[in-house]
Design an enzyme around this catalytic site. Structure first.
Site, PDB file in Angstrom:
ATOM      1  N   GLU A  56       0.822  -1.204   0.000  1.00  0.00           N
ATOM      2  CA  GLU A  56       0.000   0.000   0.000  1.00  0.00           C
ATOM      3  C   GLU A  56       0.860   1.261   0.000  1.00  0.00           C
ATOM      4  O   GLU A  56       0.558   2.236  -0.690  1.00  0.00           O
ATOM      5  CB  GLU A  56      -0.924   0.018   1.218  1.00  0.00           C
ATOM      6  CG  GLU A  56      -1.937  -1.119   1.240  1.00  0.00           C
ATOM      7  CD  GLU A  56      -1.461  -2.327   2.024  1.00  0.00           C
ATOM      8  OE1 GLU A  56      -2.278  -2.918   2.733  1.00  0.00           O
ATOM      9  OE2 GLU A  56      -0.251  -2.657   1.933  1.00  0.00           O
ATOM     10  N   CYS A  88      -0.639   0.189   7.636  1.00  0.00           N
ATOM     11  CA  CYS A  88      -1.105   0.615   6.316  1.00  0.00           C
ATOM     12  C   CYS A  88      -2.478   1.285   6.388  1.00  0.00           C
ATOM     13  O   CYS A  88      -2.796   2.138   5.562  1.00  0.00           O
ATOM     14  CB  CYS A  88      -1.146  -0.583   5.369  1.00  0.00           C
ATOM     15  SG  CYS A  88       0.508  -1.196   4.943  1.00  0.00           S
ATOM     16  N   ALA A 165      13.462 -43.615 -11.515  1.00  0.00           N
ATOM     17  CA  ALA A 165      14.806 -43.968 -11.970  1.00  0.00           C
ATOM     18  C   ALA A 165      14.718 -45.310 -12.684  1.00  0.00           C
ATOM     19  O   ALA A 165      13.713 -46.033 -12.584  1.00  0.00           O
ATOM     20  CB  ALA A 165      15.781 -44.054 -10.794  1.00  0.00           C
ATOM     21  N   THR A 199      18.786 -39.349  -0.828  1.00  0.00           N
ATOM     22  CA  THR A 199      19.093 -38.422  -1.916  1.00  0.00           C
ATOM     23  C   THR A 199      20.442 -37.757  -1.700  1.00  0.00           C
ATOM     24  O   THR A 199      21.218 -37.564  -2.648  1.00  0.00           O
ATOM     25  CB  THR A 199      17.986 -37.353  -2.027  1.00  0.00           C
ATOM     26  OG1 THR A 199      16.743 -37.995  -2.333  1.00  0.00           O
ATOM     27  CG2 THR A 199      18.307 -36.333  -3.111  1.00  0.00           C
ATOM     28  N   GLU A 296      11.903 -32.258  -1.914  1.00  0.00           N
ATOM     29  CA  GLU A 296      12.529 -32.830  -3.103  1.00  0.00           C
ATOM     30  C   GLU A 296      13.130 -34.204  -2.831  1.00  0.00           C
ATOM     31  O   GLU A 296      13.895 -34.717  -3.633  1.00  0.00           O
ATOM     32  CB  GLU A 296      13.626 -31.895  -3.629  1.00  0.00           C
ATOM     33  CG  GLU A 296      13.116 -30.681  -4.354  1.00  0.00           C
ATOM     34  CD  GLU A 296      14.164 -30.084  -5.273  1.00  0.00           C
ATOM     35  OE1 GLU A 296      14.828 -30.827  -6.012  1.00  0.00           O
ATOM     36  OE2 GLU A 296      14.320 -28.849  -5.233  1.00  0.00           O
ATOM     37  N   LEU A 301      10.717 -40.683   1.522  1.00  0.00           N
ATOM     38  CA  LEU A 301      10.498 -39.461   2.297  1.00  0.00           C
ATOM     39  C   LEU A 301       9.162 -38.823   1.914  1.00  0.00           C
ATOM     40  O   LEU A 301       8.409 -38.377   2.784  1.00  0.00           O
ATOM     41  CB  LEU A 301      11.641 -38.475   2.062  1.00  0.00           C
ATOM     42  CG  LEU A 301      11.584 -37.175   2.868  1.00  0.00           C
ATOM     43  CD1 LEU A 301      11.624 -37.465   4.355  1.00  0.00           C
ATOM     44  CD2 LEU A 301      12.741 -36.254   2.479  1.00  0.00           C
ATOM     45  N   ALA A 304       6.429 -40.700   3.596  1.00  0.00           N
ATOM     46  CA  ALA A 304       6.303 -40.387   5.022  1.00  0.00           C
ATOM     47  C   ALA A 304       5.542 -39.080   5.227  1.00  0.00           C
ATOM     48  O   ALA A 304       4.687 -38.977   6.121  1.00  0.00           O
ATOM     49  CB  ALA A 304       7.690 -40.299   5.653  1.00  0.00           C
TER      50      ALA A 304
END
Length: 374
Positions: A56, A88, A165, A199, A296, A301, A304
């Site tokens: 604002e 604001c 994969a 990973t 990622e 994972l 889970a």
């Protein structure tokens, strides 16, 4: 009721708000357009960074005297408190705005009340204009406020037959350069990116946002490694690109990480003894100011997090490739029969090179009718 000009201005304000993604946390992203007394755009702005001017204020500065007698169109109810910046609501009153149109009410106890202050000062106020669209753009912040944990987006890449994969473990590259570039955009918009120990061992990822923009905000890199065995000095995730946090069990020896820049987060183990307590992890990240988390990690994972009900959005990059064998994109989600399947609502589909990006959110269960209950 909002005029056509105000609705157009709100759509523009939502576009402006999106420019702040990745820069404003732990604050929301907000956009604002000021219309003059004739209903023409006089100024616009967005919240660029935490601690900086709110949307604002930026829009009022751009509008100058044209704001007097005009309308402020803003994606979030104007704040009514003094923090690192002033309220604001008072800035709008001082600028002589006579009408304020906002999309989403501010749910935070400390900042809410701007609409009431404006009304008390004689300013006409209308809320709820394009509320769903504005809320979608602020989903991470709203989730963190209402659930006291980060908004979790699970990203994965897979072949059309659901493989992450090949049978020998190779996965570079399943998807196209266009899809991989889009993942870097997601990283740049997130406060933190998370992978598991598998990973970290297999890929030695850097987990940085490589967008080509030198001003890109880098996310906090988090590795979930209960035993503390996946990350060692020299790992790419320990470079100086961005801060790194290694989440381990409370009794884990982390002496091998002494002298590295990694922070150590000690957490209780999960109730079943496998891995770490995800609720404790999300709570700890929230306390550190993380409002959006990009998941990622590998299929276990992700499973889970899904089993814990801690995934708010799914972005899948599907490549026109068939492998036949190899690890699935998702395992261990606790689903053993079709009636337990997690149903999703697809909100967006986009072609990226040869790939298809599918965005979906958990579906809201339908309320059964009387006949279905009987």
């Amino acid at each position: 009721m909002a005029t056509a000009a105000e609705t157009r201005a709100m759509r523009r304000a939502i576009e402006l708000a999106a420019r702040g993604l990745g820069h404003t946390s732990p604050n929301p992203v907000v956009g604002c357009v000021v219309l003059d007394a004739r209903g023409e755009a006089a100024g616009e702005g967005w919240h660029r960074r935490a601690g900086g001017p709110h949307a604002e204020v930026e829009a009022l500065r751009a509008a100058g005297e044209r704001a007097r007698g005009g309308t402020a169109v803003v994606t979030l109810e104007p704040c009514d408190h003094t923090g690192r910046t002033g309220p604001c609501s008072q800035a709008l009153i001082a600028a002589g705005v006579t009408r304020v149109v906002y999309a989403v009410a501010d749910p935070t106890p400390v900042a809410t009340g701007g609409a009431g202050t404006l009304l008390a000062a004689g300013v006409e106020v209308e809320g709820g204009v394009l509320a769903d669209e504005a809320a979608a753009g602020n989903e991470a912040w709203l989730t963190s406020v209402l659930r006291h944990r980060p908004f979790v987006l699970w990203k994965y890449a897979a072949t059309l037959d659901g493989r992450s994969a090949a049978a020998d473990g190779t996965s570079r590259w399943i998807t196209s350069p266009e899809s991989r570039a889009d993942v870097h955009r997601l990283r740049a918009e997130a406060d933190a990116v998370l992978v598991g120990s598998g990973t970290a061992r297999a890929d030695d990822p850097q987990l940085s946002a490589r967008t080509g923009d030198p001003g890109v905000a880098q996310p906090l890199r988090v590795v979930l490694d209960s035993g503390g065995t996946a990350v060692h000095p020299g790992a790419r995730v320990l470079d100086d690109t961005a801060p790194t946090l290694i989440a381990v069990a409370r009794d884990t020896d982390t002496s091998h990480l002494a002298g590295t820049p990694a922070g150590i987060l000690r957490l209780p183990r999960a109730a079943d003894g496998r891995g770490l307590d995800l609720a404790a992890l999300l709570g700890a990240l929230h306390e550190r100011g993380v409002r959006s988390l990009l998941l990622e990690g590998g299929p276990a994972l992700a499973g889970a997090f899904l089993a814990a009900g801690a995934v708010d959005k799914v972005v899948g990059y599907l490549a026109p490739v068939l492998l036949g064998d190899g690890p699935a994109a998702l395992t261990g989600a606790g689903i053993s029969t079709i009636t337990q399947a997690l149903r999703l609502d697809v909100t967006d589909t986009v072609r990226l090179g040869p790939d298809l990006r599918v965005t979906a959110v958990p579906a809201v269960p339908a309320v059964p009718t009387d006949s279905e209950e009987n």
